[in-house]
Design a protein around this motif. Structure first.
Motif, PDB file in Angstrom:
ATOM      1  N   LYS A  56       0.826  -1.215   0.000  1.00 55.97           N
ATOM      2  CA  LYS A  56       0.000   0.000   0.000  1.00 55.97           C
ATOM      3  C   LYS A  56       0.859   1.263   0.000  1.00 55.97           C
ATOM      4  N   ASP A  57       1.896   1.228   0.804  1.00 49.84           N
ATOM      5  CA  ASP A  57       2.814   2.368   0.860  1.00 49.84           C
ATOM      6  C   ASP A  57       3.504   2.587  -0.475  1.00 49.84           C
ATOM      7  N   LEU A  58       3.950   1.500  -1.066  1.00 47.72           N
ATOM      8  CA  LEU A  58       4.625   1.585  -2.365  1.00 47.72           C
ATOM      9  C   LEU A  58       3.661   2.169  -3.406  1.00 47.72           C
ATOM     10  N   ALA A  59       2.427   1.668  -3.391  1.00 46.36           N
ATOM     11  CA  ALA A  59       1.439   2.131  -4.371  1.00 46.36           C
ATOM     12  C   ALA A  59       1.161   3.621  -4.193  1.00 46.36           C
ATOM     13  N   ARG A  60       1.077   4.063  -2.950  1.00 48.37           N
ATOM     14  CA  ARG A  60       0.835   5.487  -2.689  1.00 48.37           C
ATOM     15  C   ARG A  60       1.988   6.327  -3.205  1.00 48.37           C
ATOM     16  N   PHE A  61       3.196   5.856  -2.963  1.00 48.03           N
ATOM     17  CA  PHE A  61       4.367   6.612  -3.403  1.00 48.03           C
ATOM     18  C   PHE A  61       4.388   6.737  -4.924  1.00 48.03           C
ATOM     19  N   VAL A  62       4.132   5.615  -5.608  1.00 48.08           N
ATOM     20  CA  VAL A  62       4.166   5.622  -7.079  1.00 48.08           C
ATOM     21  C   VAL A  62       3.005   6.462  -7.626  1.00 48.08           C
ATOM     22  N   ALA A  63       1.844   6.371  -6.984  1.00 53.92           N
ATOM     23  CA  ALA A  63       0.683   7.147  -7.445  1.00 53.92           C
ATOM     24  C   ALA A  63       0.995   8.643  -7.394  1.00 53.92           C
ATOM     25  N   LEU A  64       1.643   9.052  -6.334  1.00 59.36           N
ATOM     26  CA  LEU A  64       2.012  10.457  -6.179  1.00 59.36           C
ATOM     27  C   LEU A  64       3.026  10.866  -7.245  1.00 59.36           C
ATOM     28  N   ALA A  65       4.037  10.017  -7.428  1.00 58.84           N
ATOM     29  CA  ALA A  65       5.088  10.329  -8.404  1.00 58.84           C
ATOM     30  C   ALA A  65       4.529  10.319  -9.827  1.00 58.84           C
ATOM     31  N   ALA A  66       3.518   9.486 -10.065  1.00 55.82           N
ATOM     32  CA  ALA A  66       2.954   9.354 -11.414  1.00 55.82           C
ATOM     33  C   ALA A  66       1.784  10.309 -11.647  1.00 55.82           C
TER      34      ALA A  66
ATOM     35  N   ALA B 251      -6.406 -10.944   5.901  1.00 53.75           N
ATOM     36  CA  ALA B 251      -6.337  -9.866   6.895  1.00 53.75           C
ATOM     37  C   ALA B 251      -5.796  -8.590   6.252  1.00 53.75           C
ATOM     38  N   PRO B 252      -6.360  -7.438   6.619  1.00 48.39           N
ATOM     39  CA  PRO B 252      -5.879  -6.178   6.047  1.00 48.39           C
ATOM     40  C   PRO B 252      -4.375  -5.976   6.243  1.00 48.39           C
ATOM     41  N   GLU B 253      -3.842  -6.501   7.333  1.00 44.85           N
ATOM     42  CA  GLU B 253      -2.409  -6.350   7.626  1.00 44.85           C
ATOM     43  C   GLU B 253      -1.539  -6.958   6.519  1.00 44.85           C
ATOM     44  N   TRP B 254      -2.069  -7.929   5.822  1.00 48.08           N
ATOM     45  CA  TRP B 254      -1.289  -8.545   4.742  1.00 48.08           C
ATOM     46  C   TRP B 254      -0.827  -7.514   3.720  1.00 48.08           C
ATOM     47  N   VAL B 255      -1.617  -6.457   3.539  1.00 51.33           N
ATOM     48  CA  VAL B 255      -1.267  -5.459   2.521  1.00 51.33           C
ATOM     49  C   VAL B 255      -1.052  -4.077   3.141  1.00 51.33           C
ATOM     50  N   GLY B 256      -0.823  -4.061   4.438  1.00 48.92           N
ATOM     51  CA  GLY B 256      -0.549  -2.791   5.103  1.00 48.92           C
ATOM     52  C   GLY B 256      -1.777  -1.908   5.236  1.00 48.92           C
ATOM     53  N   ALA B 257      -2.977  -2.511   5.285  1.00 49.74           N
ATOM     54  CA  ALA B 257      -4.218  -1.731   5.406  1.00 49.74           C
ATOM     55  C   ALA B 257      -4.839  -1.946   6.794  1.00 49.74           C
ATOM     56  N   GLN B 258      -5.908  -1.208   7.057  1.00 52.68           N
ATOM     57  CA  GLN B 258      -6.631  -1.368   8.326  1.00 52.68           C
ATOM     58  C   GLN B 258      -8.117  -1.527   8.053  1.00 52.68           C
ATOM     59  N   ARG B 259      -8.741  -2.315   8.894  1.00 51.88           N
ATOM     60  CA  ARG B 259     -10.187  -2.515   8.788  1.00 51.88           C
ATOM     61  C   ARG B 259     -10.915  -1.273   9.278  1.00 51.88           C
ATOM     62  N   GLN B 260     -12.006  -0.926   8.574  1.00 51.85           N
ATOM     63  CA  GLN B 260     -12.825   0.199   9.057  1.00 51.85           C
ATOM     64  C   GLN B 260     -14.290  -0.222   9.051  1.00 51.85           C
ATOM     65  N   ILE B 261     -14.988   0.127  10.129  1.00 52.66           N
ATOM     66  CA  ILE B 261     -16.443  -0.027  10.138  1.00 52.66           C
ATOM     67  C   ILE B 261     -16.989   1.389   9.981  1.00 52.66           C
ATOM     68  N   VAL B 262     -17.722   1.626   8.925  1.00 52.88           N
ATOM     69  CA  VAL B 262     -18.285   2.967   8.738  1.00 52.88           C
ATOM     70  C   VAL B 262     -19.809   2.905   8.863  1.00 52.88           C
TER      71      VAL B 262
END
Ligand SMILES: [Zn+2]
Length: 365
Positions: A252-262, A300-311
């Motif tokens: 997730k972090d990698l994707a965010r970094f690349v998304a910003l750069a791209a 589990a969300p942790e597998w991809v560096g994410a967190q569960r949210q109940i909205v």
């Protein structure tokens, strides 16, 4: 062990409008290496000084991943790659009649001769060489085999088969490539484009067909509809093929970094890295997840560096609402059924989920 060759810095940067600075390229390479990809295709040295310098810097990092320099099959391009210090060179030629005749104006014999010239030129340079077959999927299978076997005989350690226009489906891929790959001793590498949205599935099919290396780009960047996304492919290796080794927690972090750069936004429901893929609202799902996350989460969300949210929104139920109110410190002074009616009315009016502030306001006695 299936290997990943990530080409975000070469094919990914060929996306119209996408351009990375040298500093961004270096950081992307470091992040890809930390994730554990096996090869990083760093760019095309023949493109000029700036590109060559970026590749030189990435080579100098001494990463665990092999750093690949991409080349057209031309001696001048190969010289530019050697000058960067790259120890892994890839050279590419078209193999379909469409591109051999329509793009180069050559014949098949000339393609084989040029491949031979390039591989003989590199034979004493002490570098690892792979050969690419552009537009493999529209090529004559017999010629494709000749092309691959000649590369093998002349020392290439990998042959990249490119579904350049993203034409194959997973079943057709196995039918087309399995007989071919079985005849090779070198590693076979699949390069899938995503024109029909099947690039990730084609990578999985390629494994069944006998391939050992899958090409990817972060976010699926690349020409037209792009390439097989790294994030999806990495999760397919982990979940479907039970393969350890990639640190998917960093995706997730990698994707965010690349998304910003791209300069690219990540859709909130994008597989693996979307902001809301572990976000639960509907009463049935939120209730199920609160009882046991395995009820409605594939992993589990942790597998991809994410967190569960109940909205809380229009589709919420009592259990989720109570859970959310308690997590905000609101534990008394309301009747849950009546409050849920007001939550639904507000969410319908807003056409969105409710914020914590909305809930605090509604939940106050
Ligand atoms: Zn490509």
């Amino acid at each position: 062990m299936i290997e990943i060759l990530d080409t975000t810095l070469r094919d990914g940067e060929q996306t119209p409008g996408v351009s990375f600075t040298t500093q961004e390229k270096v950081e992307i390479a470091q992040r890809l290496d930390a994730l554990g990809v096996n090869y990083i295709e760093a760019g095309v040295p023949a493109m000029g000084k700036v590109e060559a310098q970026a590749i030189r810097e990435i080579v100098a990092l001494g990463l665990k991943a092999k750093v690949v320099a991409w080349n057209r099959a031309a001696l001048g391009d190969l010289e530019a790659s050697l000058a960067t210090g790259a120890k892994v060179l890839h050279l590419s030629l078209p193999v379909s009649d469409q591109l051999i005749e329509g793009k180069l104006g050559w014949n098949k014999g000339e393609v084989l001769a040029q491949q031979r010239r390039c591989l003989e030129f590199l034979a004493y340079e002490g570098v690892e060489v792979s050969v690419g077959a552009e537009d493999s999927t529209r090529a004559n299978p017999e010629f494709l085999l000749d092309y691959a076997q000649q590369a093998e005989a002349l020392g290439a350690v990998r042959v990249r088969f490119c579904d350049t226009l993203g034409l194959l489906d997973p079943f057709g891929l196995v039918d087309f490539f399995q007989p071919l790959v079985q005849k090779l001793k070198t590693k076979a590498e699949i390069h899938s484009h995503n024109d029909f949205g099947m690039a990730t599935a084609n990578g999985l099919a390629a494994v069944r067909a006998g391939f050992q290396v899958i090409d990817t780009t972060v976010l699926g960047l690349g020409e037209r509809a792009g390439n097989a996304p790294l994030e999806e492919t990495a999760m397919v290796l982990r979940y479907h093929l039970h393969q350890e080794g990639l640190k998917t927690e960093g995706l997730k972090d990698l994707a965010r970094f690349v998304a910003l750069a791209a300069g690219r936004a990540i859709p909130v429901n994008k597989s693996v890295i979307g902001e809301e893929i572990f976000c639960h609202e509907s009463g049935i799902h939120a209730d199920g997840v609160l009882k046991d996350p395995k009820n409605y989460e594939p992993y589990a969300p942790e597998w991809v560096g994410a967190q569960r949210q109940i909205v809380i929104g229009k589709h919420s139920g009592r259990r989720a609402l109570r859970y959310k109110l308690e997590s905000l410190g609101l534990t008394a002074g309301f009747e849950i059924g009546e409050l849920l009616d007001r939550v639904r009315a507000l969410a319908t009016a807003k056409k969105s989920v409710l914020s914590d502030l909305d809930l605090i306001h509604l939940g106050r006695p």
